[in-house]
Design a protein around this motif. Structure first.
Motif, PDB file in Angstrom:
ATOM      1  N   ALA B  56      -3.797  -8.119  -9.860  1.00 10.09           N
ATOM      2  CA  ALA B  56      -2.670  -7.913  -8.949  1.00 10.09           C
ATOM      3  C   ALA B  56      -2.358  -9.201  -8.193  1.00 10.09           C
ATOM      4  O   ALA B  56      -3.219 -10.056  -8.008  1.00 10.09           O
ATOM      5  N   THR B  57      -1.126  -9.306  -7.772  1.00  9.87           N
ATOM      6  CA  THR B  57      -0.696 -10.431  -6.941  1.00  9.87           C
ATOM      7  C   THR B  57      -0.516  -9.932  -5.528  1.00  9.87           C
ATOM      8  O   THR B  57       0.304  -9.043  -5.287  1.00  9.87           O
ATOM      9  N   TYR B  58      -1.268 -10.496  -4.601  1.00  6.29           N
ATOM     10  CA  TYR B  58      -1.246 -10.018  -3.222  1.00  6.29           C
ATOM     11  C   TYR B  58      -0.303 -10.863  -2.372  1.00  6.29           C
ATOM     12  O   TYR B  58      -0.188 -12.077  -2.552  1.00  6.29           O
ATOM     13  N   GLU B  59       0.326 -10.209  -1.409  1.00  4.02           N
ATOM     14  CA  GLU B  59       1.168 -10.921  -0.463  1.00  4.02           C
ATOM     15  C   GLU B  59       0.281 -11.648   0.546  1.00  4.02           C
ATOM     16  O   GLU B  59      -0.887 -11.296   0.756  1.00  4.02           O
ATOM     17  N   GLN B  60       0.852 -12.640   1.159  1.00  2.00           N
ATOM     18  CA  GLN B  60       0.103 -13.424   2.133  1.00  2.00           C
ATOM     19  C   GLN B  60      -0.392 -12.533   3.266  1.00  2.00           C
ATOM     20  O   GLN B  60       0.364 -11.714   3.796  1.00  2.00           O
ATOM     21  N   GLY B  61      -1.654 -12.701   3.604  1.00  3.72           N
ATOM     22  CA  GLY B  61      -2.234 -11.933   4.700  1.00  3.72           C
ATOM     23  C   GLY B  61      -2.865 -10.626   4.289  1.00  3.72           C
ATOM     24  O   GLY B  61      -3.483  -9.952   5.121  1.00  3.72           O
ATOM     25  N   VAL B  62      -2.740 -10.240   3.040  1.00  5.29           N
ATOM     26  CA  VAL B  62      -3.347  -8.996   2.553  1.00  5.29           C
ATOM     27  C   VAL B  62      -4.665  -9.337   1.869  1.00  5.29           C
ATOM     28  O   VAL B  62      -4.702 -10.148   0.937  1.00  5.29           O
ATOM     29  N   GLU B  63      -5.745  -8.728   2.333  1.00  6.84           N
ATOM     30  CA  GLU B  63      -7.070  -9.039   1.796  1.00  6.84           C
ATOM     31  C   GLU B  63      -7.302  -8.348   0.457  1.00  6.84           C
ATOM     32  O   GLU B  63      -7.393  -7.122   0.378  1.00  6.84           O
ATOM     33  N   LYS B  64      -7.432  -9.134  -0.582  1.00  9.98           N
ATOM     34  CA  LYS B  64      -7.591  -8.554  -1.918  1.00  9.98           C
ATOM     35  C   LYS B  64      -8.930  -7.847  -2.082  1.00  9.98           C
ATOM     36  O   LYS B  64      -9.059  -6.921  -2.894  1.00  9.98           O
ATOM     37  N   ASP B  65      -9.943  -8.259  -1.330  1.00  7.64           N
ATOM     38  CA  ASP B  65     -11.251  -7.605  -1.456  1.00  7.64           C
ATOM     39  C   ASP B  65     -11.302  -6.291  -0.687  1.00  7.64           C
ATOM     40  O   ASP B  65     -12.202  -5.485  -0.899  1.00  7.64           O
ATOM     41  N   LYS B  66     -10.371  -6.105   0.200  1.00  5.21           N
ATOM     42  CA  LYS B  66     -10.333  -4.860   0.961  1.00  5.21           C
ATOM     43  C   LYS B  66      -9.420  -3.834   0.285  1.00  5.21           C
ATOM     44  O   LYS B  66      -9.693  -2.648   0.302  1.00  5.21           O
ATOM     45  N   PHE B  67      -8.359  -4.322  -0.280  1.00  2.00           N
ATOM     46  CA  PHE B  67      -7.403  -3.442  -0.953  1.00  2.00           C
ATOM     47  C   PHE B  67      -7.457  -3.733  -2.452  1.00  2.00           C
ATOM     48  O   PHE B  67      -6.761  -4.612  -2.959  1.00  2.00           O
ATOM     49  N   LEU B  68      -8.299  -2.983  -3.141  1.00  2.00           N
ATOM     50  CA  LEU B  68      -8.505  -3.197  -4.563  1.00  2.00           C
ATOM     51  C   LEU B  68      -7.443  -2.464  -5.373  1.00  2.00           C
ATOM     52  O   LEU B  68      -7.230  -1.275  -5.192  1.00  2.00           O
ATOM     53  N   ILE B  69      -6.812  -3.206  -6.268  1.00  3.64           N
ATOM     54  CA  ILE B  69      -5.750  -2.605  -7.083  1.00  3.64           C
ATOM     55  C   ILE B  69      -6.145  -2.697  -8.543  1.00  3.64           C
ATOM     56  O   ILE B  69      -6.551  -3.750  -9.031  1.00  3.64           O
ATOM     57  N   ASN B  70      -5.997  -1.562  -9.232  1.00  6.14           N
ATOM     58  CA  ASN B  70      -6.274  -1.490 -10.664  1.00  6.14           C
ATOM     59  C   ASN B  70      -5.097  -0.864 -11.377  1.00  6.14           C
ATOM     60  O   ASN B  70      -4.623   0.196 -10.984  1.00  6.14           O
ATOM     61  N   HIS B  71      -4.618  -1.536 -12.405  1.00  3.51           N
ATOM     62  CA  HIS B  71      -3.455  -1.026 -13.161  1.00  3.51           C
ATOM     63  C   HIS B  71      -3.871  -0.967 -14.617  1.00  3.51           C
ATOM     64  O   HIS B  71      -3.459  -1.782 -15.434  1.00  3.51           O
ATOM     65  N   ALA B  72      -4.724   0.005 -14.916  1.00  4.14           N
ATOM     66  CA  ALA B  72      -5.379   0.063 -16.221  1.00  4.14           C
ATOM     67  C   ALA B  72      -4.511   0.627 -17.331  1.00  4.14           C
ATOM     68  O   ALA B  72      -4.803   0.428 -18.504  1.00  4.14           O
ATOM     69  N   SER B  73      -3.454   1.328 -16.979  1.00  6.42           N
ATOM     70  CA  SER B  73      -2.590   1.879 -18.021  1.00  6.42           C
ATOM     71  C   SER B  73      -1.134   1.721 -17.598  1.00  6.42           C
ATOM     72  O   SER B  73      -0.837   1.337 -16.461  1.00  6.42           O
ATOM     73  N   LEU B  74      -0.245   2.011 -18.508  1.00  5.64           N
ATOM     74  CA  LEU B  74       1.184   1.818 -18.229  1.00  5.64           C
ATOM     75  C   LEU B  74       1.770   2.896 -17.335  1.00  5.64           C
ATOM     76  O   LEU B  74       2.945   2.829 -16.978  1.00  5.64           O
ATOM     77  N   THR B  75       0.956   3.892 -16.973  1.00  3.54           N
ATOM     78  CA  THR B  75       1.470   4.957 -16.113  1.00  3.54           C
ATOM     79  C   THR B  75       0.637   5.167 -14.858  1.00  3.54           C
ATOM     80  O   THR B  75       0.918   6.074 -14.075  1.00  3.54           O
ATOM     81  N   LEU B  76      -0.373   4.344 -14.644  1.00  2.00           N
ATOM     82  CA  LEU B  76      -1.260   4.574 -13.502  1.00  2.00           C
ATOM     83  C   LEU B  76      -1.694   3.276 -12.848  1.00  2.00           C
ATOM     84  O   LEU B  76      -2.174   2.356 -13.501  1.00  2.00           O
ATOM     85  N   SER B  77      -1.507   3.223 -11.538  1.00  2.00           N
ATOM     86  CA  SER B  77      -2.057   2.148 -10.722  1.00  2.00           C
ATOM     87  C   SER B  77      -2.810   2.800  -9.572  1.00  2.00           C
ATOM     88  O   SER B  77      -2.372   3.829  -9.047  1.00  2.00           O
ATOM     89  N   THR B  78      -3.955   2.229  -9.219  1.00  2.00           N
ATOM     90  CA  THR B  78      -4.719   2.775  -8.103  1.00  2.00           C
ATOM     91  C   THR B  78      -4.932   1.718  -7.040  1.00  2.00           C
ATOM     92  O   THR B  78      -5.078   0.527  -7.335  1.00  2.00           O
ATOM     93  N   LEU B  79      -4.917   2.175  -5.798  1.00  2.00           N
ATOM     94  CA  LEU B  79      -5.192   1.328  -4.640  1.00  2.00           C
ATOM     95  C   LEU B  79      -6.424   1.903  -3.959  1.00  2.00           C
ATOM     96  O   LEU B  79      -6.423   3.080  -3.583  1.00  2.00           O
TER      97      LEU B  79
END
Lengths: 112, 114
Positions: B56-79
């Motif tokens: 994932a591409t995080y916006e400035q100021g958003v902690e990637k280690d705190k907000f984990l994003i997984n987009h494992a399939s073409l119909t599902l993303s998890t936060l």
């Protein structure tokens, strides 16, 4: 992404036409203008999108002057259910598919 | 139009626990999904762009280690909000980009951290 400026709030009455104007002085040549509606505790809902002149669909019209530095969302004959926050966004290419930067939005309150 | 769902619609958790929020495109495939956060009386703030099969591409100021994003399939993303704290309490909204390039939003998830 171009910054947008809208009035914070507007009041209207049922049956009136409501016009919400958005300023976007730094709009780029390939930017589209998109308006969304959001009710409390719900995700935004697409209303209308345009590039220049006038666009009309079943719920609203969008007026864009030649210089494209502003746009006006027109809601004909509003009802109580149109009370919501309205967001104006501009962005690269076909805006609705790219990164969206939401401004503060305009809280429209329709009174009986 | 196309439909995007989120699960759960609301969640209450204790401070220090992790919470996973799902975003699904129900009738279309989405190579790109977006995650937003909205605090009361404020506008939506883009947190990150989720791309299927890549980071994932995080916006400035958003902690990637705190907000984990997984987009494992073409119909599902998890936060996943890791080690949640009361200040993470917010309304989390996802959107999915349709093949026609239009973006459809989910109904949002209300997170309350006690």
């Amino acid at each position: 992404l171009a910054k947008t400026t809208q009035p914070i709030s507007m009041d209207s009455y049922e049956g009136q036409e409501v016009n919400i104007t958005c300023s976007h002085n730094n709009i780029a040549t390939n930017d589209y203008i998109t308006w969304y509606q959001q009710f409390p505790s719900q995700g935004p809902r697409f209303i209308i999108q345009g590039y220049k002149t006038k666009v009309t669909n079943e719920v609203a019209s969008l007026f864009i002057p030649a210089d494209r530095k502003s746009s006006t969302l027109s809601l004909p004959r509003v009802s109580l259910s149109d009370t919501a926050v309205y967001y104006c966004l501009v962005g690269d290419g076909e805006t609705s598919g790219s990164r969206l930067t939401f401004g503060e939005g305009t809280q429209l309150t329709v009174n009986p | 139009g196309a439909v995007v769902s989120q699960h759960p619609s609301w969640v209450i958790c204790k401070s220090g626990t992790s919470v996973k929020i799902e975003c699904r495109s129900l009738d279309f495939q989405a190579t790109t999904m977006f995650w937003y956060r909205q605090f009361p009386k404020q506008s939506l703030m883009l947190m990150a762009t989720s791309n299927e099969g890549s980071k994932a591409t995080y916006e400035q100021g958003v902690e990637k280690d705190k907000f984990l994003i997984n987009h494992a399939s073409l119909t599902l993303s998890t936060l996943t909000v890791t080690s949640a704290h009361p200040e993470d309490s917010s309304f989390y909204i996802c959107s999915a980009r349709h093949q026609n390039n239009e973006q459809f939003f989910g109904p949002g998830t209300r997170l309350t951290v006690l």
